[in-house]
Design an enzyme around this catalytic site. Structure first.
Site, mmCIF file in Angstrom:
data_model
loop_
_atom_site.group_PDB
_atom_site.id
_atom_site.type_symbol
_atom_site.label_atom_id
_atom_site.label_comp_id
_atom_site.label_asym_id
_atom_site.label_seq_id
_atom_site.Cartn_x
_atom_site.Cartn_y
_atom_site.Cartn_z
ATOM 1 N N PHE A 127 -19.721 49.822 -37.461
ATOM 2 C CA PHE A 127 -19.884 49.446 -38.841
ATOM 3 C C PHE A 127 -21.502 48.895 -38.915
ATOM 4 C CE2 PHE A 127 -20.247 45.015 -37.206
ATOM 5 C CZ PHE A 127 -20.812 44.198 -38.054
ATOM 6 N N GLU A 131 -30.158 47.694 -42.997
ATOM 7 C CA GLU A 131 -31.055 48.805 -43.511
ATOM 8 C C GLU A 131 -32.574 48.528 -42.860
ATOM 9 O OE1 GLU A 131 -30.764 49.977 -47.357
ATOM 10 O OE2 GLU A 131 -28.796 50.545 -47.093
ATOM 11 N N GLY A 133 -35.495 47.832 -44.297
ATOM 12 C CA GLY A 133 -36.264 47.067 -45.082
ATOM 13 C C GLY A 133 -35.424 45.793 -45.382
ATOM 14 N N GLY A 135 -33.357 43.278 -43.702
ATOM 15 C CA GLY A 135 -33.154 41.824 -42.988
ATOM 16 C C GLY A 135 -31.888 41.359 -43.176
ATOM 17 N N HIS A 354 -33.607 28.007 -11.110
ATOM 18 C CA HIS A 354 -33.997 29.367 -10.119
ATOM 19 C C HIS A 354 -35.685 29.575 -9.675
ATOM 20 C CE1 HIS A 354 -30.062 30.712 -10.891
ATOM 21 N NE2 HIS A 354 -30.216 31.851 -9.944
ATOM 22 N N GLY A 355 -36.471 28.573 -10.616
ATOM 23 C CA GLY A 355 -37.892 28.638 -10.233
ATOM 24 C C GLY A 355 -38.426 29.990 -10.150
ATOM 25 N N GLU A 379 -25.172 38.897 -36.371
ATOM 26 C CA GLU A 379 -24.093 38.460 -37.212
ATOM 27 C C GLU A 379 -24.614 37.309 -37.894
ATOM 28 O OE1 GLU A 379 -22.932 41.041 -35.915
ATOM 29 O OE2 GLU A 379 -20.789 40.982 -35.461
ATOM 30 N N THR A 381 -28.622 35.155 -38.676
ATOM 31 C CA THR A 381 -29.619 34.315 -37.862
ATOM 32 C C THR A 381 -29.093 32.767 -38.016
ATOM 33 O OG1 THR A 381 -30.929 33.862 -39.877
ATOM 34 C CG2 THR A 381 -31.497 35.900 -38.504
ATOM 35 N N GLU A 383 -30.834 30.575 -39.489
ATOM 36 C CA GLU A 383 -30.904 30.070 -40.832
ATOM 37 C C GLU A 383 -29.873 30.371 -41.950
ATOM 38 O OE1 GLU A 383 -34.259 29.831 -38.370
ATOM 39 O OE2 GLU A 383 -33.129 31.658 -38.785
#
Length: 401
Positions: A127, A131, A133, A135, A354-355, A379, A381, A383
């Protein structure tokens, strides 16, 4: 307890499905995931195995050849698969969002045509909302459909399309001003089109191009692409539900399912990170004893396990709410927000345990460390989730003074 994130109240059928999926993950996914991920190779053999298990039809009704299972069953399967390799769960997620949208909103002809093929895994779904620009502002969509006789002509560029190359059916959200006068709210002039195409890259049908895979930090293996429409002609009977102007609502309904899925993925990745951390802590020795015996490491393990349990509980609650037929945007938003944030934190703690070895590509935690950030964005952010949660809370706790 045997392990973290157990789910109470499951039926015998649900338990058997999860047992089968977990065995498949342990045998077929975990041993090869890191190698395939480093090569950015599509896991065709794993996908074929999932097809044989019937997982592509898990939530599709039995009348269409599926298993007719609940969102909870699906989410718990996703949790298990993501524990093995998150990219594989992404392949399934987009497929099921489209199948769910068809089941809930499609015309009878659309259901009869697509759902049996999707249940068998012959048609793979993807799906597309975003786009280049865009967001998080879905209302700013510029891709457009114009009516031309019995067809619509689609033009525009879409972005971040999971399964863009391998899918053969894409649900695409575009603007459609036909029947919606000037000044109509943007979300009321959007339509979802069901676009069939060939799998692969390049021009996959006249007027539709999939340029190639986007190179990503993590979440490799699964193909993430752009989608370019240039005079793409779609028959009117491929408008989802047969009515224009309903696309935004249809997509948001599908995204609620997607948010439960992302929460489940966060739970699965966090579980695997905990398993890797607690195992390494018992093998690595410093100052004469396993580091798991040091209080500082025990504190980390305690925090990690608690976060795994909390995220799992919220994910299960969101899935059950949706299954009950109730509105679940609040619960899905909370589950997605908490699970993705906790996943990032649990993975980072396992990385720290794990260092220096955690920085090596020989260790699985290195892959998880690059995968977890995608869940913070996919799906919606954090915010966006907070906005949804805040608005719903104000609806529920409206001041009566």
């Amino acid at each position: 307890m045997a392990r973290l994130a157990q789910t109470a109240g499951l039926t015998d059928v649900q338990q058997e499905i999860l047992k089968t999926v977990r065995e498949f993950v342990d045998k077929e996914i975990i041993p090869v995931a890191t190698e395939l991920e480093h090569r950015d190779e599509y896991p065709q053999q794993i996908v074929d195995g999932l097809k044989e298990l019937g997982l592509f039809g898990l939530m599709i009704p039995e009348e269409y050849g599926g298993l007719g299972e609940s969102l909870l069953t699906y989410a718990l399967c996703v949790e298990e698969i993501a524990r093995g390799w998150m990219s594989v769960s992404g392949i399934i997620n987009t497929h099921f969002i489209v199948a769910y949208m068809l089941k809930q909103h499609g015309t009878q002809e659309q259901k009869d045509y697509f759902l049996p093929r999707m249940a068998a895994g012959e048609t793979r779904g993807a799906f597309s909302m975003s786009e280049p620009g865009l967001g998080s502002d879905v209302s700013a969509i510029t891709s457009k459909a114009v009516k031309d006789g019995d067809e619509y002509v689609l033009n525009g560029q879409k972005m971040w399309l999971t399964n863009g190359g391998t899918s053969t059916l894409v649900a695409v959200l575009v603007r459609s001003d036909e029947g919606h006068p000037e000044g109509t709210a943007p979300h009321k002039s959007m339509t979802t089109f069901l676009v069939e195409k060939e799998s692969g890259f390049g021009e996959v049908r006249p007027g539709l191009t999939i340029p190639g895979k986007i190179d990503k930090m993590g979440y490799k293996g699964v193909d993430t692409t752009e989608l370019i429409m240039d005079g793409l002609r779609i028959p009117a009977n491929r408008v989802l539900g047969g009515e224009t102007g309903r696309g935004f609502y249809q997509m948001m309904d599908g995204v609620e399912v997607g948010r439960v899925n992302v929460a489940a993925r966060g739970c699965g990745v966090a579980q695997r990170a905990f398993e890797l951390g607690v195992s390494y802590a018992q093998q690595r020795h410093t100052f004469g004893k396993a580091i798991a015996q040091h209080q500082a490491i025990q504190f980390k393990l305690a925090e990690m396990a608690t976060k795994v349990e909390a995220a799992h509980a919220m994910m299960v609650n969101a899935a059950r709410k949706k299954d009950s037929g109730e509105r679940n945007d609040l619960e899905a938003g909370m589950a997605k927000y908490l699970a993705s944030e906790y996943c990032k934190e649990v993975v980072e703690d396992a990385f720290r345990i794990h260092g220096g070895y955690g920085f090596s590509k020989e260790y699985e935690i290195e892959r998880l460390y690059r995968e977890a950030p995608m869940l913070l964005i996919g799906e919606g952010t954090a915010e966006i989730q907070k906005m949804i949660i805040g608005r719903r809370l104000l609806e529920e706790y409206r001041f009566q003074g």
